[in-house]
Design a protein around this motif. Structure first.
Motif, PDB file in Angstrom:
ATOM      1  N   ARG A   3       0.829  -1.207   0.000  1.00  0.00           N
ATOM      2  CA  ARG A   3       0.000   0.000   0.000  1.00  0.00           C
ATOM      3  C   ARG A   3       0.867   1.262   0.000  1.00  0.00           C
ATOM      4  O   ARG A   3       0.560   2.235  -0.668  1.00  0.00           O
ATOM      5  N   LYS A   4       1.957   1.208   0.747  1.00  0.00           N
ATOM      6  CA  LYS A   4       2.897   2.352   0.764  1.00  0.00           C
ATOM      7  C   LYS A   4       3.436   2.608  -0.638  1.00  0.00           C
ATOM      8  O   LYS A   4       3.557   3.752  -1.073  1.00  0.00           O
ATOM      9  N   LYS A   5       3.755   1.494  -1.341  1.00  0.00           N
ATOM     10  CA  LYS A   5       4.267   1.637  -2.719  1.00  0.00           C
ATOM     11  C   LYS A   5       3.199   2.235  -3.620  1.00  0.00           C
ATOM     12  O   LYS A   5       3.494   3.058  -4.479  1.00  0.00           O
ATOM     13  N   LEU A   6       1.968   1.801  -3.432  1.00  0.00           N
ATOM     14  CA  LEU A   6       0.862   2.334  -4.237  1.00  0.00           C
ATOM     15  C   LEU A   6       0.721   3.846  -3.995  1.00  0.00           C
ATOM     16  O   LEU A   6       0.565   4.623  -4.935  1.00  0.00           O
ATOM     17  N   VAL A   7       0.833   4.238  -2.729  1.00  0.00           N
ATOM     18  CA  VAL A   7       0.737   5.666  -2.400  1.00  0.00           C
ATOM     19  C   VAL A   7       1.867   6.443  -3.081  1.00  0.00           C
ATOM     20  O   VAL A   7       1.645   7.530  -3.635  1.00  0.00           O
ATOM     21  N   ASP A   8       3.073   5.862  -3.107  1.00  0.00           N
ATOM     22  CA  ASP A   8       4.194   6.525  -3.796  1.00  0.00           C
ATOM     23  C   ASP A   8       3.902   6.706  -5.281  1.00  0.00           C
ATOM     24  O   ASP A   8       4.196   7.746  -5.862  1.00  0.00           O
ATOM     25  N   ILE A   9       3.322   5.672  -5.893  1.00  0.00           N
ATOM     26  CA  ILE A   9       2.999   5.738  -7.329  1.00  0.00           C
ATOM     27  C   ILE A   9       1.996   6.865  -7.586  1.00  0.00           C
ATOM     28  O   ILE A   9       2.158   7.668  -8.499  1.00  0.00           O
ATOM     29  N   ILE A  10       0.972   6.924  -6.735  1.00  0.00           N
ATOM     30  CA  ILE A  10      -0.073   7.942  -6.912  1.00  0.00           C
ATOM     31  C   ILE A  10       0.506   9.342  -6.687  1.00  0.00           C
ATOM     32  O   ILE A  10       0.188  10.285  -7.412  1.00  0.00           O
ATOM     33  N   ARG A  11       1.384   9.445  -5.708  1.00  0.00           N
ATOM     34  CA  ARG A  11       2.038  10.739  -5.434  1.00  0.00           C
ATOM     35  C   ARG A  11       2.874  11.163  -6.650  1.00  0.00           C
ATOM     36  O   ARG A  11       2.827  12.311  -7.091  1.00  0.00           O
ATOM     37  N   ASP A  12       3.620  10.191  -7.212  1.00  0.00           N
ATOM     38  CA  ASP A  12       4.448  10.490  -8.398  1.00  0.00           C
ATOM     39  C   ASP A  12       3.600  10.949  -9.582  1.00  0.00           C
ATOM     40  O   ASP A  12       4.065  11.682 -10.444  1.00  0.00           O
ATOM     41  N   LYS A  13       2.358  10.474  -9.632  1.00  0.00           N
ATOM     42  CA  LYS A  13       1.478  10.877 -10.735  1.00  0.00           C
ATOM     43  C   LYS A  13       0.873  12.262 -10.510  1.00  0.00           C
ATOM     44  O   LYS A  13       0.093  12.737 -11.326  1.00  0.00           O
ATOM     45  N   ALA A  18     -15.055   8.537   3.944  1.00  0.00           N
ATOM     46  CA  ALA A  18     -15.386   8.326   5.366  1.00  0.00           C
ATOM     47  C   ALA A  18     -14.120   8.378   6.220  1.00  0.00           C
ATOM     48  O   ALA A  18     -14.127   8.922   7.332  1.00  0.00           O
ATOM     49  N   GLU A  19     -13.042   7.821   5.695  1.00  0.00           N
ATOM     50  CA  GLU A  19     -11.753   7.859   6.413  1.00  0.00           C
ATOM     51  C   GLU A  19     -11.285   9.311   6.594  1.00  0.00           C
ATOM     52  O   GLU A  19     -10.629   9.643   7.576  1.00  0.00           O
ATOM     53  N   VAL A  78      -5.701  12.878   1.392  1.00  0.00           N
ATOM     54  CA  VAL A  78      -6.134  11.833   0.453  1.00  0.00           C
ATOM     55  C   VAL A  78      -5.134  10.673   0.485  1.00  0.00           C
ATOM     56  O   VAL A  78      -5.520   9.498   0.584  1.00  0.00           O
ATOM     57  N   LEU A  79      -3.853  11.003   0.435  1.00  0.00           N
ATOM     58  CA  LEU A  79      -2.819   9.962   0.418  1.00  0.00           C
ATOM     59  C   LEU A  79      -2.837   9.159   1.722  1.00  0.00           C
ATOM     60  O   LEU A  79      -2.688   7.933   1.713  1.00  0.00           O
ATOM     61  N   THR A  80      -3.056   9.844   2.835  1.00  0.00           N
ATOM     62  CA  THR A  80      -3.123   9.161   4.133  1.00  0.00           C
ATOM     63  C   THR A  80      -4.311   8.199   4.166  1.00  0.00           C
ATOM     64  O   THR A  80      -4.197   7.064   4.639  1.00  0.00           O
ATOM     65  N   ALA A  81      -5.450   8.648   3.644  1.00  0.00           N
ATOM     66  CA  ALA A  81      -6.635   7.774   3.637  1.00  0.00           C
ATOM     67  C   ALA A  81      -6.346   6.515   2.820  1.00  0.00           C
ATOM     68  O   ALA A  81      -6.661   5.400   3.257  1.00  0.00           O
ATOM     69  N   ILE A  82      -5.740   6.681   1.660  1.00  0.00           N
ATOM     70  CA  ILE A  82      -5.435   5.508   0.816  1.00  0.00           C
ATOM     71  C   ILE A  82      -4.440   4.597   1.523  1.00  0.00           C
ATOM     72  O   ILE A  82      -4.556   3.373   1.482  1.00  0.00           O
ATOM     73  N   ASN A  83      -3.501   5.212   2.214  1.00  0.00           N
ATOM     74  CA  ASN A  83      -2.515   4.425   2.965  1.00  0.00           C
ATOM     75  C   ASN A  83      -3.160   3.642   4.109  1.00  0.00           C
ATOM     76  O   ASN A  83      -2.690   2.563   4.477  1.00  0.00           O
ATOM     77  N   ASN A  84      -4.246   4.153   4.648  1.00  0.00           N
ATOM     78  CA  ASN A  84      -4.879   3.519   5.813  1.00  0.00           C
ATOM     79  C   ASN A  84      -5.897   2.440   5.464  1.00  0.00           C
ATOM     80  O   ASN A  84      -6.271   1.654   6.337  1.00  0.00           O
TER      81      ASN A  84
END
Ligand code: SAH
Length: 224
Positions: A20-30, A108-109, A37-43
């Motif tokens: 999930r952390k890697k996914l968040v990095d990918i989304i951040r890079d995009k 909701a998060e 938003v990134l924290t919610a996805i990470n959680n």
């Protein structure tokens, strides 16, 4: 046996958290830079929202089929729409297209009060057994036609449509507060243009246009 499979599906391991952390990095890079938003996805354990037992797929940045020919949106798309929505805690947000419940869970998060509508009975019925229900008392599920919105609960601070809309539904604009915003992918041939509409004090609306995306169609009425 089934119980063991279910228990494994709803296990959020260190491996999942790492993916999930890697996914968040990918989304951040995009280009997503809203930290909330990134924290919610990470959680949120996205693998809880897929039918597949291959839960690594949940952490690839792509859409994936759920039931009834519908899809769980690509994580980047979820992040993009959520960022455009400028979510603040305690805002009342109406979502059209509950689908897998993932987008609703992101909202909701972020501590919004979420009202989400699904037109497919099979998908709506699944919300009754949503495994994270207890964690998010700030989420309400409705079976109905998104074009109608939820007049009983209006007005909303924000409206998000997660299916391809052929036009901007007037009843949803009517259910926005003054100063409220709607994020909606509107048909433009094979793809949809992401629009953000703001309702101004004189009840006029202004529109901003963003990137193109590809969603399943927003259809009228209820099904099933
Ligand atoms: N937000 C979802 C994305 C699901 S895809 C997620 O996070 O997984 C779009 C969803 O919109 C589908 O489930 C589809 O059945 C639903 N939908 C399509 N037209 C609709 C309508 N008029 N009202 C409510 N839901 C609709």
């Amino acid at each position: 046996m089934l119980l063991i499979i279910l228990m494994r599906k709803y296990d959020d391991t260190y491996r999942h958290k790492g993916l999930r952390k890697k996914l968040v990095d990918i989304i951040r890079d995009k280009g997503i830079n809203d930290e909330a938003v990134l924290t919610a996805i990470n959680n949120i354990p996205r693998h809880f929202f897929l039918d597949s037992a291959f839960d690594e797929i949940a952490y690839e940045d792509r859409a994936f089929p759920i039931a009834e020919g519908q899809t769980i949106s690509q994580p980047y798309t979820v992040a993009y729409q959520t960022q455009l929505l400028q979510v603040k805690p305690f805002e009342k947000i109406l979502e059209i297209g509950t689908g897998s419940i993932y987008q609703a869970t992101v909202l909701a998060e972020m501590k919004a009060q979420v009202f989400t509508i699904e037109r497919q009975k099979v998908l709506f019925d699944r919300t009754k057994h949503f495994v994270l229900k207890g964690k998010y008392p700030n989420m309400k599920f409705f079976y109905g036609d998104g074009y109608e919105g939820l007049p009983t609960y209006a007005p909303f601070d924000k409206v998000i449509i997660t299916a391809a809309a052929p036009f901007i539904p007037p009843k949803l604009v009517a259910q926005l507060k003054t100063g409220g915003k709607m994020v909606i992918p509107v048909d433009e041939g094979a793809q949809q243009r992401m629009l953000r509409l703001t309702k101004n004090a004189d009840d006029n609306t202004s529109e901003e246009a963003f990137e193109n995306f590809s969603f399943v169609p927003m259809l009228a009425g209820k099904n099933g």
